[in-house]
Structures are given as structure tokens and as C-alpha cells.
Design a protein around this motif. Structure first.
Motif, PDB file in Angstrom:
ATOM      1  N   ALA A  99       6.474 -10.027   5.790  1.00 48.61           N
ATOM      2  CA  ALA A  99       6.180 -10.628   4.488  1.00 48.61           C
ATOM      3  C   ALA A  99       4.695 -10.502   4.142  1.00 48.61           C
ATOM      4  O   ALA A  99       4.320 -10.223   2.997  1.00 48.61           O
ATOM      5  N   ALA A 100       3.860 -10.675   5.144  1.00 46.07           N
ATOM      6  CA  ALA A 100       2.413 -10.557   4.919  1.00 46.07           C
ATOM      7  C   ALA A 100       2.039  -9.115   4.562  1.00 46.07           C
ATOM      8  O   ALA A 100       1.170  -8.879   3.707  1.00 46.07           O
ATOM      9  N   ILE A 101       2.714  -8.169   5.215  1.00 48.65           N
ATOM     10  CA  ILE A 101       2.445  -6.762   4.916  1.00 48.65           C
ATOM     11  C   ILE A 101       2.853  -6.431   3.484  1.00 48.65           C
ATOM     12  O   ILE A 101       2.098  -5.803   2.733  1.00 48.65           O
ATOM     13  N   ARG A 102       4.033  -6.887   3.101  1.00 52.23           N
ATOM     14  CA  ARG A 102       4.526  -6.581   1.753  1.00 52.23           C
ATOM     15  C   ARG A 102       3.668  -7.263   0.686  1.00 52.23           C
ATOM     16  O   ARG A 102       3.425  -6.688  -0.390  1.00 52.23           O
ATOM     17  N   LYS A 103       3.198  -8.448   0.972  1.00 56.45           N
ATOM     18  CA  LYS A 103       2.317  -9.135   0.029  1.00 56.45           C
ATOM     19  C   LYS A 103       1.013  -8.354  -0.131  1.00 56.45           C
ATOM     20  O   LYS A 103       0.511  -8.177  -1.251  1.00 56.45           O
ATOM     21  N   SER A 104       0.483  -7.865   0.973  1.00 57.53           N
ATOM     22  CA  SER A 104      -0.744  -7.078   0.922  1.00 57.53           C
ATOM     23  C   SER A 104      -0.531  -5.767   0.176  1.00 57.53           C
ATOM     24  O   SER A 104      -1.396  -5.329  -0.602  1.00 57.53           O
ATOM     25  N   MET A 105       0.619  -5.139   0.388  1.00 52.32           N
ATOM     26  CA  MET A 105       0.923  -3.887  -0.312  1.00 52.32           C
ATOM     27  C   MET A 105       0.965  -4.095  -1.811  1.00 52.32           C
ATOM     28  O   MET A 105       0.547  -3.228  -2.585  1.00 52.32           O
ATOM     29  N   GLU A 106       1.438  -5.262  -2.222  1.00 52.29           N
ATOM     30  CA  GLU A 106       1.530  -5.558  -3.657  1.00 52.29           C
ATOM     31  C   GLU A 106       0.175  -5.936  -4.242  1.00 52.29           C
ATOM     32  O   GLU A 106      -0.200  -5.482  -5.328  1.00 52.29           O
ATOM     33  N   GLU A 107      -0.561  -6.758  -3.518  1.00 57.00           N
ATOM     34  CA  GLU A 107      -1.820  -7.277  -4.040  1.00 57.00           C
ATOM     35  C   GLU A 107      -2.989  -6.315  -3.838  1.00 57.00           C
ATOM     36  O   GLU A 107      -3.928  -6.309  -4.645  1.00 57.00           O
ATOM     37  N   SER A 108      -2.942  -5.534  -2.779  1.00 57.85           N
ATOM     38  CA  SER A 108      -4.049  -4.613  -2.470  1.00 57.85           C
ATOM     39  C   SER A 108      -3.505  -3.231  -2.126  1.00 57.85           C
ATOM     40  O   SER A 108      -3.551  -2.793  -0.965  1.00 57.85           O
ATOM     41  N   PRO A 109      -2.956  -2.528  -3.118  1.00 57.98           N
ATOM     42  CA  PRO A 109      -2.411  -1.189  -2.834  1.00 57.98           C
ATOM     43  C   PRO A 109      -3.517  -0.248  -2.369  1.00 57.98           C
ATOM     44  O   PRO A 109      -4.705  -0.492  -2.587  1.00 57.98           O
ATOM     45  N   ASN A 110      -3.100   0.828  -1.729  1.00 60.44           N
ATOM     46  CA  ASN A 110      -4.087   1.730  -1.135  1.00 60.44           C
ATOM     47  C   ASN A 110      -4.557   2.832  -2.086  1.00 60.44           C
ATOM     48  O   ASN A 110      -5.147   3.818  -1.651  1.00 60.44           O
ATOM     49  N   THR A 111      -4.340   2.642  -3.386  1.00 57.66           N
ATOM     50  CA  THR A 111      -4.733   3.665  -4.358  1.00 57.66           C
ATOM     51  C   THR A 111      -6.207   4.051  -4.262  1.00 57.66           C
ATOM     52  O   THR A 111      -6.534   5.250  -4.226  1.00 57.66           O
ATOM     53  N   PRO A 112      -7.143   3.083  -4.218  1.00 54.93           N
ATOM     54  CA  PRO A 112      -8.560   3.484  -4.103  1.00 54.93           C
ATOM     55  C   PRO A 112      -8.855   4.278  -2.828  1.00 54.93           C
ATOM     56  O   PRO A 112      -9.650   5.217  -2.849  1.00 54.93           O
ATOM     57  N   GLN A 113      -8.212   3.899  -1.721  1.00 58.87           N
ATOM     58  CA  GLN A 113      -8.417   4.606  -0.457  1.00 58.87           C
ATOM     59  C   GLN A 113      -7.958   6.056  -0.573  1.00 58.87           C
ATOM     60  O   GLN A 113      -8.667   6.985  -0.160  1.00 58.87           O
ATOM     61  N   VAL A 114      -6.766   6.258  -1.143  1.00 61.23           N
ATOM     62  CA  VAL A 114      -6.217   7.606  -1.288  1.00 61.23           C
ATOM     63  C   VAL A 114      -7.084   8.426  -2.244  1.00 61.23           C
ATOM     64  O   VAL A 114      -7.373   9.602  -1.987  1.00 61.23           O
ATOM     65  N   GLN A 115      -7.524   7.822  -3.327  1.00 65.11           N
ATOM     66  CA  GLN A 115      -8.378   8.531  -4.283  1.00 65.11           C
ATOM     67  C   GLN A 115      -9.680   8.968  -3.626  1.00 65.11           C
ATOM     68  O   GLN A 115     -10.154  10.089  -3.856  1.00 65.11           O
ATOM     69  N   GLU A 116     -10.266   8.088  -2.818  1.00 63.07           N
ATOM     70  CA  GLU A 116     -11.504   8.440  -2.135  1.00 63.07           C
ATOM     71  C   GLU A 116     -11.271   9.597  -1.165  1.00 63.07           C
ATOM     72  O   GLU A 116     -12.065  10.550  -1.110  1.00 63.07           O
ATOM     73  N   ALA A 117     -10.186   9.534  -0.384  1.00 59.05           N
ATOM     74  CA  ALA A 117      -9.885  10.594   0.582  1.00 59.05           C
ATOM     75  C   ALA A 117      -9.639  11.928  -0.112  1.00 59.05           C
ATOM     76  O   ALA A 117     -10.136  12.976   0.329  1.00 59.05           O
TER      77      ALA A 117
END
Length: 255
Positions: free
Chosen positions: A190-208
Motif C-alpha cells: 500500500a505504501a508503494i502504491r501510494k508513493s507511485m501515485e503521489e511521486s511518479p518517476n516521470t522526472p527521474q526518467v526524463q532526466e535519465a
């Protein structure tokens, strides 16, 4: 002699080239062009190893250009490469040399290169390895890396084990398999899914993606040592040599 005219004309063209003068197009008539073409064709057929030499020269030239581009990009992106807030490092956090690895959880070469990283981390207690997540192998990779990013945020102390377990697993990595690895390590789903919703990894992927584009990286694994990019799973020994060079001359390749 069979190729006397062609040979003489070809010699003249080469002579012009040697002194930096281009022969004008009208200098050769159609018959001369045919004879030169036939001469060159027969010569190459008789000496095919020349084509290998040409190919080697082309590859060296392309490699030099690629390395020059990567070196310039490394110098311009130091913080994003070596100190990004999105990344977690292994080894010595205060190591005197940093090795950056771009990887994808579905990269077969990355899986095989895990033993290289194990070897380097085990034998070198003063190395810092930055894991740069670079999902380029389709939607399943993107989904697996989303879970991975959430693990970094929710349980960063368990990320190294998560990363190694998922990368070392068989079959395609996706959201389900990544979640299965995370929960097996005791991380709350549940904590993982909440984090995925609230803090998606879009900026990380864009930077990479931006870094990879600037560096000329098109596949995984790829490495950065000093200002030099190393493309592909080259093995532990070449990486160790470049690490040693950094300590000897301050560059991945010493003159």
C-alpha cells in the motif's frame, strides 16, 4: 597494359588529393570513369582485406566522435550524473572514484554484468557506484522502474537488495514482478502504491533520457567513469583498468 590508362588517371587523382587539390569533375571523361571504376572494383576484389581496414578506420573515427561528445556532455552534467537526487549509490559513499551505470531491469546484458559490479564492489573498498535507472525496453520496463522508484522513496535502505533481486530474476520485469520482489522484502504494498501515485518517476526518467541523449547512450548497460563513457557490457577488467587510471592520472584513459 590492361589498366594503364585507368592506373595513370587514378594516380593523377591521388596526386591531386595528396596536395589537397580536388580534381575537377570535367577532368575525367566517361571512358576514364569506367576504367577507374573497373580498376578499383578488381583491385578490391583481389585485396578484400582493404575493406576491413576501411571499416576499422570508420569505426575508430565514429568511436572517437562518440567519445568526444560523451566527454563534453559529462563535463556539462556533473551534478545530474554523479549527485542526482533520484539515484542511490552502492559501495563507499565517500569513494575516491565514482562509476555510474545506466541500466534497465529487462536488459539481458545488464543481468550478466551484475557479476562485474559484484567483483568491483568486493575488490575495491574505495569505489562508489551510482545506479542510474534507464527504462528503454518497453512499457514493462517503465512499469518495473515505477515500482523501483517507489521503493527508493519508501524504503531506501532496502533498495540495493530490491535492485539486485529484480535485475537478477528470470523472465520479464514488470509491475507485478517488481511488486512481488518488494513485498518479499517486507515493504508494504500500500505504501508503494501510494508513493507511485503521489511521486511518479516521470522526472527521474526524463532526466535519465536527457542525459543519455546528450551522452550518446542508446543501450544498456553503459557506464560513466571520469569524463569518459563506456558503452556495453565490457566486463570487470576493462572497468577496473579505467578506475585504476582515474587514481593514477585523473582520467579514465591515461595518455
Amino acid at each position: 597494359m590492361k589498366f594503364s590508362l585507368a592506373s595513370a588517371t587514378l594516380a593523377s587523382v591521388m596526386a591531386f588529393s595528396a596536395v589537397g587539390i580536388s580534381a575537377p569533375a570535367h577532368a575525367l571523361d566517361d571512358q576514364q570513369k569506367k576504367e577507374i571504376g573497373a580498376y578499383i572494383k578488381e583491385y578490391l576484389i583481389a585485396n578484400p582485406e582493404i575493406m576491413l581496414e576501411v571499416q576499422d578506420a570508420l569505426e575508430r573515427k565514429q568511436s572517437e566522435a562518440r567519445n568526444a561528445k560523451a566527454s563534453e556532455a559529462v563535463s556539462s552534467n556533473q551534478k545530474a550524473l554523479f549527485e542526482s537526487k533520484f539515484d542511490i549509490s552502492l559501495g563507499n559513499p565517500k569513494g575516491d572514484v565514482t562509476l555510474v551505470e545506466f541500466f534497465d531491469y529487462n536488459c539481458g546484458y545488464c543481468k550478466r554484468a551484475m557479476s562485474d559490479m559484484d567483483d568491483i564492489l568486493k575488490s575495491d573498498k574505495n569505489i562508489r557506484v551510482v545506479l542510474k535507472e534507464f527504462p528503454i525496453l518497453g512499457p514493462e520496463s517503465l512499469a518495473a522502474h515505477k515500482v523501483s522508484n517507489a521503493v527508493k522513496l519508501v524504503a531506501p535502505e532496502k533498495y540495493p537488495e530490491f535492485q539486485r533481486t529484480l535485475l537478477g530474476s528470470t523472465g520479464r520485469a514488470n509491475e507485478d514482478s517488481a511488486m512481488e520482489v518488494a513485498t518479499s522484502l517486507g515493504i508494504d504494498e500500500a505504501a508503494i502504491r501510494k508513493s507511485m501515485e503521489e511521486s511518479p518517476n516521470t522526472p527521474q526518467v526524463q532526466e535519465a533520457y536527457s542525459l543519455a541523449n546528450n551522452l550518446g547512450i542508446t543501450g544498456t548497460p553503459s557506464y560513466i567513469i571520469g569524463t569518459e563513457a563506456v558503452f556495453g557490457a565490457v566486463g570487470a577488467d576493462p572497468l577496473k583498468e579505467k578506475i585504476a587510471n582515474m587514481r593514477t592520472c585523473g582520467k579514465a584513459t591515461c595518455s
